[in-house]
Design an enzyme around this catalytic site. Sequence first.
Site, mmCIF file in Angstrom:
data_model
loop_
_atom_site.group_PDB
_atom_site.id
_atom_site.type_symbol
_atom_site.label_atom_id
_atom_site.label_comp_id
_atom_site.label_asym_id
_atom_site.label_seq_id
_atom_site.Cartn_x
_atom_site.Cartn_y
_atom_site.Cartn_z
ATOM 1 N N ASN A 1 0.816 -1.216 0.028
ATOM 2 C CA ASN A 1 0.158 0.112 0.118
ATOM 3 C C ASN A 1 1.044 1.377 -0.074
ATOM 4 O O ASN A 1 1.577 1.772 0.964
ATOM 5 C CB ASN A 1 -0.898 -0.065 1.443
ATOM 6 C CG ASN A 1 -1.750 1.226 1.333
ATOM 7 O OD1 ASN A 1 -1.841 1.908 0.700
ATOM 8 N ND2 ASN A 1 -2.553 1.136 2.475
ATOM 9 N N ARG B 1 -2.379 -1.718 -3.340
ATOM 10 C CA ARG B 1 -3.614 -0.842 -3.497
ATOM 11 C C ARG B 1 -3.228 0.233 -4.331
ATOM 12 O O ARG B 1 -2.618 0.829 -4.436
ATOM 13 C CB ARG B 1 -3.628 -0.266 -2.066
ATOM 14 C CG ARG B 1 -4.872 0.614 -2.073
ATOM 15 C CD ARG B 1 -4.642 1.390 -0.694
ATOM 16 N NE ARG B 1 -5.918 2.166 -0.392
ATOM 17 C CZ ARG B 1 -6.194 2.209 0.939
ATOM 18 N NH1 ARG B 1 -5.276 2.164 2.018
ATOM 19 N NH2 ARG B 1 -7.352 2.714 1.238
ATOM 20 N N HIS C 1 -12.160 4.114 -0.126
ATOM 21 C CA HIS C 1 -12.347 3.415 0.643
ATOM 22 C C HIS C 1 -12.876 2.003 0.566
ATOM 23 O O HIS C 1 -13.368 1.231 1.366
ATOM 24 C CB HIS C 1 -12.931 3.827 2.017
ATOM 25 C CG HIS C 1 -12.119 5.170 2.683
ATOM 26 N ND1 HIS C 1 -12.665 5.990 3.149
ATOM 27 C CD2 HIS C 1 -10.877 5.098 2.997
ATOM 28 C CE1 HIS C 1 -11.995 6.878 3.737
ATOM 29 N NE2 HIS C 1 -10.815 6.463 3.663
ATOM 30 N N ARG D 1 -8.943 17.389 5.632
ATOM 31 C CA ARG D 1 -9.877 17.873 4.346
ATOM 32 C C ARG D 1 -10.995 18.321 4.829
ATOM 33 O O ARG D 1 -11.717 17.938 5.642
ATOM 34 C CB ARG D 1 -10.078 16.513 3.336
ATOM 35 C CG ARG D 1 -8.843 15.972 2.575
ATOM 36 C CD ARG D 1 -9.182 14.778 1.885
ATOM 37 N NE ARG D 1 -8.182 13.735 2.341
ATOM 38 C CZ ARG D 1 -8.079 12.221 2.309
ATOM 39 N NH1 ARG D 1 -9.267 11.825 1.627
ATOM 40 N NH2 ARG D 1 -7.251 11.663 2.947
ATOM 41 N N GLU E 1 -7.773 -3.883 5.408
ATOM 42 C CA GLU E 1 -7.449 -3.632 4.075
ATOM 43 C C GLU E 1 -6.523 -4.437 3.341
ATOM 44 O O GLU E 1 -6.717 -5.048 2.231
ATOM 45 C CB GLU E 1 -7.296 -2.080 3.663
ATOM 46 C CG GLU E 1 -8.423 -1.050 3.827
ATOM 47 C CD GLU E 1 -8.004 0.312 4.205
ATOM 48 O OE1 GLU E 1 -7.329 0.703 4.974
ATOM 49 O OE2 GLU E 1 -8.728 1.301 3.643
#
Length: 381
Positions: free
Chosen positions: A15, A69, A157, A218, A355
């Site tokens: 990742n 990923r 996600h 964000r 993940e």
Amino acid sequence: MDAGKKPVETVLVVNAGSSSIKYGLYRADDLTLIERKNIEVKKAGGYDAAFQQVLDVIAANNVTSVGHRVVHGGKDYAAPQKIDAKVFADLEKLAPLAPLHQPHNLKGIKLITDKYPELPQVASFDTAFHRTQAKLNQMYALPRKLTDEGIIRYGFHGLSYEYIASKLPEVADEKTAKSRVIVAHLGNGASMMAMKDGKSVATTMGFTPVDGLMMGTRAGATDPGILLYLLEQGETVKGLSDIFQKQSGLKGVSGITEDVRTLLASDKPEAKEAIDLFCLYAARQAASLTVDLGGVDAIVFTGGIGENSGIIRDKILSQLAHLGVKTDTAANDGSKPAIHASDSTVKVYVIKTDEELMMAQHVKKVLAPKPAAPAAKPPAP
Ligand code: ADP
């Protein structure tokens, strides 16, 4: 020592983000985790040096397949893909849609391909799980030409959501897992997904991961008129990107940090205001997803904040009381996955996401030998 024994075959998942490269090494046969590491790019001495550590893992272990990923799979990639020259070229074309992530993801693939051209590699996309959504749920109210050009709600996600979708039947039951579920992935990046029958119906992140919830740095859903106003005031594109992606959210509102633990421990009013605004955004966005689902039967929290902060969960859930949500205070402060009160009409769970394991499962599935075509039926006598 058993000198004749062959080393166990392993799957490596990578990742590669902008500030860190995480990897996980698994046994290929049963996907037992062997090793996990988070390499900070700065501390490692740059991206190439950080990636050299990953190449060293491949050299030192019997790695027989690699998963990556990849943030953006565009409109077309709705499932993990074995990477070949065509797939790689497609993903390069999507890089402008995720400039902070995609180039790093692809660099990792390229470095491994150059060194180990025969090693099979698989891409797992953050956008893929959302491609089951109805067209309407992926549209913006923009001129049709822009929609046709691919300016749609992609959502992100997806690896986390797919993992939660796979775990929920175990943690709750099959019926609940198939019902109207809202999954809240609350980490530094934060989003929510409306899920029905285990599939994504709607999500809060959009064309980019800036939309939707207020996040660590964000802004989340914000009037685009503010962008125009700031541009007219002389702000640059780079400056805007910095404001909306790196200087807003919990960090911007508190003026302190994006770290929820620090904010919760602070007695500064700005810290409390930042946390309260985060929870208000989250509650509003959750309520909006009930439109896509026609109600809600269960809510799942995951991600660093969602998994660990009972205070934040409670602040969000208490603003959803009108939907029938009632928290069991003791359970919310404990470690069991179910945290709803016995008379809550909405079930609430906390599930730790994984993940990396999802990616390892993708690698195995994509590279599994395809069953041979059934033999042709012999002609009838
Ligand atoms: P990323 O999106 O970078 O993977 P994570 O999912 O790791 O982020 O979430 C990071 C956030 O989780 C940080 O704001 C951190 O403060 C918060 N967090 C982690 N542990 C706790 C905790 N015990 N209580 C409250 N917040 C926590």
